[in-house]
Enzyme design. Sequence first.
Site, PDB file in Angstrom:
ATOM      1  N   CYS A   1       0.826  -1.206   0.000  1.00 47.70           N
ATOM      2  CA  CYS A   1       0.000   0.000   0.000  1.00 47.70           C
ATOM      3  C   CYS A   1       0.865   1.263   0.000  1.00 47.70           C
ATOM      4  O   CYS A   1       1.524   1.534  -0.992  1.00 47.70           O
ATOM      5  CB  CYS A   1      -0.992  -0.031   1.164  1.00 47.70           C
ATOM      6  SG  CYS A   1      -2.344   1.154   0.938  1.00 47.70           S
TER       7      CYS A   1
ATOM      8  N   HIS B   1      -3.833  -5.058   0.209  1.00 43.40           N
ATOM      9  CA  HIS B   1      -3.333  -5.510   1.515  1.00 43.40           C
ATOM     10  C   HIS B   1      -3.394  -7.033   1.601  1.00 43.40           C
ATOM     11  O   HIS B   1      -4.434  -7.586   1.972  1.00 43.40           O
ATOM     12  CB  HIS B   1      -4.167  -4.902   2.641  1.00 43.40           C
ATOM     13  CG  HIS B   1      -3.920  -3.446   2.832  1.00 43.40           C
ATOM     14  ND1 HIS B   1      -2.925  -2.949   3.638  1.00 43.40           N
ATOM     15  CD2 HIS B   1      -4.527  -2.363   2.289  1.00 43.40           C
ATOM     16  CE1 HIS B   1      -2.926  -1.630   3.597  1.00 43.40           C
ATOM     17  NE2 HIS B   1      -3.891  -1.246   2.789  1.00 43.40           N
TER      18      HIS B   1
ATOM     19  N   GLU C   1      -2.247  -8.830   3.823  1.00 42.38           N
ATOM     20  CA  GLU C   1      -2.448  -9.203   5.230  1.00 42.38           C
ATOM     21  C   GLU C   1      -3.905  -9.131   5.653  1.00 42.38           C
ATOM     22  O   GLU C   1      -4.263  -9.581   6.735  1.00 42.38           O
ATOM     23  CB  GLU C   1      -1.567  -8.326   6.127  1.00 42.38           C
ATOM     24  CG  GLU C   1      -2.038  -6.893   6.360  1.00 42.38           C
ATOM     25  CD  GLU C   1      -1.724  -5.910   5.235  1.00 42.38           C
ATOM     26  OE1 GLU C   1      -1.407  -6.361   4.116  1.00 42.38           O
ATOM     27  OE2 GLU C   1      -1.822  -4.697   5.469  1.00 42.38           O
TER      28      GLU C   1
END
Lengths: 198, 253
Positions: A77, A178, A180
């Site tokens: 990001c 993202h 994650e």
Amino acid sequence: MNVAVIKYNAGNIYSVVHALGRLGIQPVVTDNADIIRAADYVIFPGQGEASKTMEYLHLHALDKLICSLTQPVLGICIGMQLLCAHSEEGDTDCLGIFDVPVKKFHAPAHEFKIPHMGWDTLTKLKGGLFQDVKEAAFVYFIHSYYVAQCANTVAENDYILPFSAAIQKDNFYATQFHPEKSGSVGEKILRNFLQLST
Amino acid sequence: MSLAKRIIPCLDVKDGQTVKGTNFVNLRQAGDPVELGKKYSEENADELVFLDITASFEGRKTFTDVVRRVAAEVSIPFTVGGGLNELNDVERMLHAGADKVSINSAAIRRPELIDEIAQNFGSQVCIVAIDAKQEENGEWFCYLNGGRLRTEYKLLDWAKEAESRGAGEILFTSMNHDGVKKGFANKQLSELSSSLSIPIIASGGAGCMQDFCDTFKKGKSDAALAASVFHYGEISIPDLKKYLKEQGISVRI
């Protein structure tokens, strides 16, 4: 396996620590140059504003350090945007690993909301980061600035216009989305990153 | 455009336990919000909302622990709300690992809270939740304290002010539709969505799968939130997404 997560003034750094934890890896979150240089893998994550984060990196000499890294590095990001040449956000010169600009989305029609937020698809996947990831797999995006398609693009998304969902050059990998926060697809991408060799 | 419409289960948490019934009878601890959140995540829910409905200080601490565990164990974005009155409360939740916070009454009482959250943590973390009720003359007014106290704020005016102060999303609950299970307030949602440039989350009224389809098509909602239809197993998220896809709506499957 030593994984270093670069500690700086961006938000959401610990999400990636949790995600690695779910893969059974305990990374070190640090701004210590020696530890980062010695790590097998380096992750440069976060959410934040370009000019303020660049200023912080410069003050803490992390800018030169990041550019000198030779192990696999993953920017996420704002981490991806900071690896580029320049960002329209705060008219900021960035690290310049990728010689491409970061531009702001402009919505041509009301159906396009900004930020581009939510689950969207990955297409035109290339390279080891996306091994065994299916075309059109959904990942989680949240951003108002983008990198256009370029020679370094290894995954695309189309929102308002086609843009780089991920880019790669030498040992530097970067995702606009993202991983994650992207469920099992994101976990696969993180696993793939941690199997890359330089 | 492939950006998926989001399906968001909402979990009410009291003293660290979910309060509504659940269809996941096979879970060891059906009342554990973390277990339930993981289950919804595995079923491809797009985000989760955890609302703290605890009144006591001890319960609040328990909720922070819940948020920490969710952050460690769930791999999709999640929002927390309930009892967030000051920037400190917001900071505590974000540090515990929440991706976003939802503020409601506190934002109407002190609108600057929205500015403060946006400036300190970015608009993307700030959901402004609005409970509003349509009166007989057709006007929508915002309510405080879980719908108990009427304000003079009109829905559209307050939503626009929230956006201009830096809200990242609006979560609109129609008090007229909530609990009735006859569909979302699509006319008003559509007006909100056309008037604002930030995403709108529809809440209140989900009863069947077609209600979700309608709020995405007619209501122009970007996301739909529901609680009981998911918790009581009336609608399963995989079935819902399959149905929505068949209706031509972009969903993550």
